[in-house]
Design an enzyme around this catalytic site. Sequence first.
Site, mmCIF file in Angstrom:
data_model
loop_
_atom_site.group_PDB
_atom_site.id
_atom_site.type_symbol
_atom_site.label_atom_id
_atom_site.label_comp_id
_atom_site.label_asym_id
_atom_site.label_seq_id
_atom_site.Cartn_x
_atom_site.Cartn_y
_atom_site.Cartn_z
ATOM 1 N N ARG A 201 0.833 -1.201 0.000
ATOM 2 C CA ARG A 201 0.000 0.000 0.000
ATOM 3 C C ARG A 201 0.872 1.257 0.000
ATOM 4 O O ARG A 201 1.808 1.373 0.786
ATOM 5 C CB ARG A 201 -0.920 -0.014 1.224
ATOM 6 C CG ARG A 201 -1.801 1.216 1.374
ATOM 7 C CD ARG A 201 -2.814 0.968 2.467
ATOM 8 N NE ARG A 201 -3.414 2.202 2.978
ATOM 9 C CZ ARG A 201 -4.310 2.226 3.952
ATOM 10 N NH1 ARG A 201 -4.710 1.095 4.517
ATOM 11 N NH2 ARG A 201 -4.811 3.375 4.381
ATOM 12 N N TYR A 227 1.703 -10.235 7.154
ATOM 13 C CA TYR A 227 1.423 -8.820 7.372
ATOM 14 C C TYR A 227 2.695 -8.141 7.869
ATOM 15 O O TYR A 227 3.506 -8.771 8.562
ATOM 16 C CB TYR A 227 0.299 -8.637 8.396
ATOM 17 C CG TYR A 227 -0.219 -7.220 8.485
ATOM 18 C CD1 TYR A 227 -1.043 -6.690 7.497
ATOM 19 C CD2 TYR A 227 0.137 -6.401 9.553
ATOM 20 C CE1 TYR A 227 -1.508 -5.386 7.576
ATOM 21 C CE2 TYR A 227 -0.328 -5.094 9.634
ATOM 22 C CZ TYR A 227 -1.150 -4.596 8.640
ATOM 23 O OH TYR A 227 -1.612 -3.307 8.710
ATOM 24 N N PHE A 284 1.517 2.490 5.424
ATOM 25 C CA PHE A 284 2.474 1.567 4.817
ATOM 26 C C PHE A 284 2.146 0.176 5.321
ATOM 27 O O PHE A 284 2.089 -0.058 6.535
ATOM 28 C CB PHE A 284 3.919 1.890 5.209
ATOM 29 C CG PHE A 284 4.898 0.813 4.781
ATOM 30 C CD1 PHE A 284 5.609 0.941 3.604
ATOM 31 C CD2 PHE A 284 5.066 -0.347 5.542
ATOM 32 C CE1 PHE A 284 6.485 -0.059 3.189
ATOM 33 C CE2 PHE A 284 5.937 -1.354 5.138
ATOM 34 C CZ PHE A 284 6.645 -1.207 3.953
ATOM 35 N N GLU A 285 1.937 -0.738 4.394
ATOM 36 C CA GLU A 285 1.830 -2.146 4.766
ATOM 37 C C GLU A 285 2.081 -2.989 3.532
ATOM 38 O O GLU A 285 1.722 -2.616 2.416
ATOM 39 C CB GLU A 285 0.463 -2.479 5.390
ATOM 40 C CG GLU A 285 -0.735 -2.113 4.562
ATOM 41 C CD GLU A 285 -2.064 -2.349 5.278
ATOM 42 O OE1 GLU A 285 -2.063 -2.577 6.498
ATOM 43 O OE2 GLU A 285 -3.109 -2.305 4.600
ATOM 44 N N ILE A 286 2.760 -4.087 3.736
ATOM 45 C CA ILE A 286 2.935 -5.115 2.711
ATOM 46 C C ILE A 286 2.289 -6.364 3.279
ATOM 47 O O ILE A 286 2.568 -6.745 4.417
ATOM 48 C CB ILE A 286 4.419 -5.367 2.399
ATOM 49 C CG1 ILE A 286 5.081 -4.082 1.876
ATOM 50 C CG2 ILE A 286 4.578 -6.496 1.382
ATOM 51 C CD1 ILE A 286 6.578 -4.203 1.679
#
Length: 398
Positions: A201, A227, A284-286
Amino acid sequence: MASGSARYLRYILFAIFGLTVVYFISSSSTPTLSGSTSAWTGIPVKAGTAPESAATGTTPNPPPALPPATADGARMNATFVTLARNSDIWEIARSIRQVEDRFNRKFHYDWVFVNDQPFDETFKKVTTSLVSGKTHYGQIPKEHWSFPDFIDEGRAEKVREDMAQRQIIYGDSISYRHMCRFESGFFFRQPLMMNYEWYWRVEPSVELFCDIDYDPFKYMADHKKKYSFVLSLYEYVETIPTLWDSTKKFMKEHPEHIAEDNSMGFLSDNGGETYNNCHMWSNFEIGNLNWLRSKPYIDYFNSLDRDGGFFYERWGDAPVHSIAAGLLLQKDEIHFFDDIAYYHVPFTHCPTGEQRRIDLKCHCNPKDNFDWKGYSCTSRYFEINNLKKPEGYEAEMD
């Protein structure tokens, strides 16, 4: 004179020969356009063909496989995803440039843009010109960006008026609530996103401070992570007064969904009786899209949605994602990307350790690092996972 003329003639012949060699080398090394992306539409364009119409809806098939992006494996089935308005164009252009320069110019991952309104041609042209992968543009369906039929809109309006009087951030905003609900329960179910397994994101006006020379998607897959985050902090209590009550109700109704080795210690100081408000910042997240589409997560979102807190309070997607990850995933399925240096107003994550920053070619100021400040929850993540904090972290605590 004769010998001088012969010498000049040899110079001229050598120069002509050199220019000829350079011409043939440059001509033979010109790259082809096969697999490139139309700067106007974001549709893949084959060499010698005209571009097709703009991609504004569903992509019927997964993106084609590309040659290996790294020495040790093929590119992952992953995409960047951004929720943006047309008016965000120059802020998101800055973010794209950051991501491309620090990472994606070496990997060429796709980018999915979603909006509750149609994207205009300027947005498409500018973003596609900046992205090294393919771009896709989708419009959010009304049912994912509106009041559901079980919400009392009069009650919701009174809540917004009260929050406005108390000056709670975004407390009077309808669109912010739609955004939080969408990011909590629907972005991963958009038709364009159904082609992918992993997402990263990206929001407007973010900054990446260090080079990323490996593939974080591949790291997540290889290490069985689902996550990840780079910043964590305490949520505004006024925005989520009953979120934990709704969560406790869910845990009681669905004990089968709660992971055995979960991260309750990150979320609560008393074994789950109350919420300490720690959450991972979701701008921010992957993460793994299959996890978000799983029954445990969907059941959790649906339970929260029916309780109405997205509109009767102002539940954010960050605590929703964080609580879900903390309860539904094993502790070792959540990852902290210490080496991805990141800024989103007003907080900065800058890797701890001078040599680490030099090796990663970072340009962040370590004094700005938020990780070890009193309002950060990152120390708690290290403690519950029995991780050693990086050398020099004490100097960044104040």
